[in-house]
Design a protein around this motif. Structure first.
Motif, mmCIF file in Angstrom:
data_model
loop_
_atom_site.group_PDB
_atom_site.id
_atom_site.type_symbol
_atom_site.label_atom_id
_atom_site.label_comp_id
_atom_site.label_asym_id
_atom_site.label_seq_id
_atom_site.Cartn_x
_atom_site.Cartn_y
_atom_site.Cartn_z
ATOM 1 N N GLU A 103 0.967 -1.240 -0.080
ATOM 2 C CA GLU A 103 -0.052 -0.011 -0.153
ATOM 3 C C GLU A 103 0.968 1.313 -0.095
ATOM 4 O O GLU A 103 2.237 1.114 -0.500
ATOM 5 C CB GLU A 103 -0.969 0.017 1.252
ATOM 6 C CG GLU A 103 -0.238 -0.188 2.463
ATOM 7 C CD GLU A 103 -1.451 -0.108 3.784
ATOM 8 O OE1 GLU A 103 -2.472 0.377 3.325
ATOM 9 O OE2 GLU A 103 -0.943 -0.229 4.816
ATOM 10 N N PHE A 104 0.469 2.523 0.343
ATOM 11 C CA PHE A 104 1.175 3.672 0.362
ATOM 12 C C PHE A 104 0.892 4.259 1.757
ATOM 13 O O PHE A 104 -0.094 4.253 2.268
ATOM 14 C CB PHE A 104 0.658 4.722 -0.710
ATOM 15 C CG PHE A 104 0.888 4.178 -1.958
ATOM 16 C CD1 PHE A 104 2.258 4.386 -2.624
ATOM 17 C CD2 PHE A 104 -0.193 3.146 -2.697
ATOM 18 C CE1 PHE A 104 2.479 3.770 -4.139
ATOM 19 C CE2 PHE A 104 0.305 2.749 -4.104
ATOM 20 C CZ PHE A 104 1.438 2.868 -4.637
ATOM 21 N N ASP A 105 2.135 4.939 2.029
ATOM 22 C CA ASP A 105 2.161 5.753 3.602
ATOM 23 C C ASP A 105 1.578 7.116 2.941
ATOM 24 O O ASP A 105 1.112 7.344 1.802
ATOM 25 C CB ASP A 105 3.491 5.887 4.131
ATOM 26 C CG ASP A 105 4.448 6.620 3.152
ATOM 27 O OD1 ASP A 105 3.900 7.330 2.095
ATOM 28 O OD2 ASP A 105 5.865 6.578 3.543
ATOM 29 N N SER A 106 1.215 8.165 4.112
ATOM 30 C CA SER A 106 0.696 9.470 3.846
ATOM 31 C C SER A 106 1.596 10.030 2.650
ATOM 32 O O SER A 106 0.967 11.097 2.226
ATOM 33 C CB SER A 106 0.479 10.103 5.111
ATOM 34 O OG SER A 106 1.653 10.336 5.858
ATOM 35 N N ASN A 107 2.676 9.844 2.450
ATOM 36 C CA ASN A 107 3.308 10.660 1.379
ATOM 37 C C ASN A 107 3.367 10.003 0.222
ATOM 38 O O ASN A 107 4.132 10.391 -0.747
ATOM 39 C CB ASN A 107 4.803 10.999 1.818
ATOM 40 C CG ASN A 107 4.937 11.690 3.229
ATOM 41 O OD1 ASN A 107 4.248 12.692 3.256
ATOM 42 N ND2 ASN A 107 5.792 11.243 4.033
ATOM 43 N N GLN A 108 2.527 9.147 0.058
ATOM 44 C CA GLN A 108 2.308 8.377 -1.385
ATOM 45 C C GLN A 108 3.807 7.430 -1.674
ATOM 46 O O GLN A 108 4.154 7.287 -2.631
ATOM 47 C CB GLN A 108 1.923 9.076 -2.474
ATOM 48 C CG GLN A 108 0.340 9.378 -2.445
ATOM 49 C CD GLN A 108 0.480 10.567 -1.460
ATOM 50 O OE1 GLN A 108 1.226 11.848 -1.770
ATOM 51 N NE2 GLN A 108 -0.602 10.353 -0.607
ATOM 52 N N GLU A 109 4.438 7.044 -0.503
ATOM 53 C CA GLU A 109 5.605 6.359 -0.895
ATOM 54 C C GLU A 109 4.948 4.693 -0.511
ATOM 55 O O GLU A 109 4.252 4.459 0.602
ATOM 56 C CB GLU A 109 6.770 6.553 0.225
ATOM 57 C CG GLU A 109 7.470 7.915 0.038
ATOM 58 C CD GLU A 109 7.971 8.097 -1.402
ATOM 59 O OE1 GLU A 109 8.484 6.772 -1.727
ATOM 60 O OE2 GLU A 109 8.007 9.062 -1.924
ATOM 61 N N GLY A 230 -5.192 4.005 -6.133
ATOM 62 C CA GLY A 230 -4.797 4.607 -7.210
ATOM 63 C C GLY A 230 -3.781 5.770 -7.224
ATOM 64 O O GLY A 230 -4.053 6.882 -7.169
ATOM 65 N N VAL A 231 -2.713 5.336 -7.073
ATOM 66 C CA VAL A 231 -1.680 6.092 -6.806
ATOM 67 C C VAL A 231 -0.540 5.877 -8.098
ATOM 68 O O VAL A 231 -0.063 4.662 -7.971
ATOM 69 C CB VAL A 231 -0.792 6.054 -5.652
ATOM 70 C CG1 VAL A 231 0.329 6.633 -5.224
ATOM 71 C CG2 VAL A 231 -1.930 6.022 -4.364
ATOM 72 N N ALA A 232 -0.109 6.997 -8.555
ATOM 73 C CA ALA A 232 1.030 6.701 -9.610
ATOM 74 C C ALA A 232 2.381 6.269 -8.868
ATOM 75 O O ALA A 232 2.721 6.835 -7.894
ATOM 76 C CB ALA A 232 1.194 8.118 -10.390
ATOM 77 N N LYS A 233 3.081 5.572 -9.388
ATOM 78 C CA LYS A 233 4.287 5.089 -9.080
ATOM 79 C C LYS A 233 5.223 4.844 -10.416
ATOM 80 O O LYS A 233 4.790 4.180 -11.355
ATOM 81 C CB LYS A 233 4.117 3.520 -8.325
ATOM 82 C CG LYS A 233 5.398 3.347 -7.525
ATOM 83 C CD LYS A 233 5.066 2.153 -6.853
ATOM 84 C CE LYS A 233 6.045 1.086 -6.937
ATOM 85 N NZ LYS A 233 5.935 -0.304 -6.293
#
Ligand code: HEC
Ligand code: HEC
Length: 323
Positions: A103-109, A230-233
């Motif tokens: 998943e992602f943390d709050s900084n989208q990492e 739905g986060v760009a990586k």
């Protein structure tokens, strides 16, 4: 003729069993255990060819809850080693696939969270795991520095039995694809506007809009996403990402009003480098049009400016989208 074969076959069984028992401990008769990977074989996997990047609900019917497939916050990234090649319907010995589930943390990492994992599969070949294509399954530590578990029967055979359904010799089809089913689009998105996370709400002019998405100063512009994953990586949004844009205002009585066309516009990620575009009129429940870049040329050409500081992968920057 056939009986003769059977008789010889039956005679051979004790010979083979005896031969195997007698051969134990004898190096000459050792089985061919194929390609035995070490942790070094996985090093730098994240710079290998990235064959897929997917989010809920891609492959849901196969996954159920495996690989966090039912969890909307998780994404799945698949990498293929440069030695991996296929011929005659089988992957070559030494072919390696690595999969990240996170998943992602709050900084989208990227963050492994409580359901994440780093996994691998290596084609050993030879006499290894003969009932399941000669594959060995791996669980790696999150930083890729050690092998936590491995084997042909990992997780009591769960890897084997689910991957046996894959089309390409235990490897699933990549890149995956996702299509929103036809019919009921406006209801689906109306429900999204009620229940999905709102990642942005803006009003007034925008340097890229130049009159698109309604009158810049009359309607507010909200963006919703269906899944938290739905986060760009690494430059791309995962296959399956659904983004909705709502253009609306409230009248004096608190009723929502929309512009004549395009009160709802939406983007759905169909495959690694493909979006499908949607234009809808929520006022009368009509789907105006949907289609790829070739059909929805205006959407695609304006959104192609969403690069660099302005966005990524055709999506303009918004808080929480990692772009
Ligand atoms: C219930 C089904 C299921 C189980 C159980 C399962 N997988 Fe998978 N696996 C999939 C699907 C489906 C994909 C395709 C990518 C995606 O949708 O995430 C996949 C992809 C992979 C990949 C990338 C290569 C490929 O085939 O696409 C690896 C590596 C992998 N899984 C390892 C494992 C390991 C190791 C285990 C056991 C610990 C395991 N899997 C158990 C369904 C499963
Ligand atoms: C002339 C430029 C332009 C055109 C044409 C255009 N858009 Fe956009 N769109 C934008 C800009 C700029 C944003 C981000 C700013 C905002 O949200 O107000 C945006 C935002 C969106 C968003 C939210 C995600 C994102 O990229 O920010 C969706 C969904 C969307 N547009 C769909 C569409 C669809 C579908 C079409 C075609 C029917 C379309 N757009 C046509 C400029 C355009």
């Amino acid at each position: 003729m056939r009986d003769w074969f059977r008789a010889v076959g039956l005679l051979l069984i004790p010979v083979l069993v005896f031969g195997f028992v007698a051969g134990c401990g004898d190096d000459d008769d050792e089985e061919d255990m194929g390609y035995e990977a070490t942790i070094d074989d996985f090093s730098g996997y994240d710079s290998w060819e990235r064959v897929d990047y997917v989010a809920y609900p891609v492959n849901m019917s196969t996954l159920g809850t495996a690989h966090a497939g039912a969890n909307e916050a998780y994404v799945r990234d698949v990498f293929m080693s440069s030695d991996a090649s296929m011929s005659g319907g089988e992957w070559a010995e030494g072919s390696i696939f690595v999969k990240e589930v996170h998943e992602f943390d709050s900084n989208q990492e990227p963050d492994w969270g409580s359901n994440g994992a780093l996994m691998g599969m290596v084609k050993r070949g030879g006499d290894y795991n003969p009932d399941h294509g000669g594959w060995e399954w791996f669980l790696l530590s999150g930083d890729g520095s050690s092998i936590e578990a491995r084997g042909g029967d990992l997780m009591d055979g769960a890897c084997n039995s689910c991957h046996a359904q894959a089309t390409d010799d235990y490897v699933f089809e990549h890149p995956a694809s996702y299509m929103l089913e036809s019919g009921g689009e406006v209801d689906f998105f109306a429900d999204g506007a009620m229940n999905w996370e709102r990642v942005d709400s803006t009003y007034g002019t925008d340097e890229f809009l130049s009159g698109a998405h309604g009158d810049d100063t009359e309607y507010s512009r909200e963006v919703f996403r269906r899944q938290a994953g739905g986060v760009a990586k690494d430059g791309l949004f995962p296959v399956g990402t659904v983004l909705l844009k709502r253009l609306s205002k409230l009248d004096g009585q608190g009723n929502r009003e929309y512009p004549e066309a395009g009160g709802f516009t939406a983007m759905v990620k169909n495959s690694m480098n493909e979006w499908e575009w949607f234009m809808m009129n929520p006022q009368n429940g009509e789907l105006v049009n949907r289609g790829g870049d070739d059909v929805m040329t205006n959407c695609a050409s304006c959104h192609s400016q969403a690069t660099g500081a302005n966005g990524m992968d055709m999506v303009f920057s918004h808080p929480g989208l990692g772009n």
